[in-house]
Write a protein that holds these residues in place. Sequence first.
Motif, PDB file in Angstrom:
ATOM      1  N   ARG A  21       0.959  -1.558   0.164  1.00 55.19           N
ATOM      2  CA  ARG A  21       0.390   0.079   0.406  1.00 55.19           C
ATOM      3  C   ARG A  21       0.702   1.352  -0.336  1.00 55.19           C
ATOM      4  N   PRO A  58      -4.701   7.604   2.274  1.00 53.89           N
ATOM      5  CA  PRO A  58      -4.126   8.141   0.638  1.00 53.89           C
ATOM      6  C   PRO A  58      -2.740   8.759   0.556  1.00 53.89           C
ATOM      7  N   PRO A  63      -1.311   8.864  -6.308  1.00 52.17           N
ATOM      8  CA  PRO A  63      -2.415   8.310  -6.480  1.00 52.17           C
ATOM      9  C   PRO A  63      -2.286   7.083  -6.730  1.00 52.17           C
ATOM     10  N   GLY A  64      -2.720   6.589  -5.656  1.00 49.00           N
ATOM     11  CA  GLY A  64      -3.551   4.253  -5.388  1.00 49.00           C
ATOM     12  C   GLY A  64      -2.409   3.998  -4.779  1.00 49.00           C
ATOM     13  N   HIS A  65      -1.691   4.926  -4.165  1.00 51.26           N
ATOM     14  CA  HIS A  65      -0.937   4.848  -2.657  1.00 51.26           C
ATOM     15  C   HIS A  65      -1.181   5.316  -1.680  1.00 51.26           C
TER      16      HIS A  65
END
Length: 125
Positions: A21, A58, A63-65
């Motif tokens: 993550r 977040p 983004p996405g991590h």
Amino acid sequence: MDREWEGLVPAWVFLPDVATRLGVPDRQVRSLVRDGRLLAFRVGENKALAVPEAFLAPDPERPGHDEVLVPLRGSLTQLADSGYNELETLRWLFTVEETLGEAPIDALRSGRISTARRAAQGLAF
């Protein structure tokens, strides 16, 4: 109570999943734990190391991590300097604090950093 921490935290993330993550190697997550910048406890049937999911947020720049919740480091340091061990720190972060009207981790996540840290100032012993 044995493994009391499991009941304090609503959701846990195992270290390999934390690394994924965060988009970093597993050894870097272990370094964060070793350096006291992240708390990890043994949970579940396998007693694998995990961190509270609330410690992750977040990452606005990736983004996405996720990233480690930014105010967490200072709060962990403040509580350690007040004499709290890891379990006491976890207990304080995830128990509703009367002066905050919510658990300190929720105050930190909602941006009430100064308020949460003021509440922690009275804890020194």
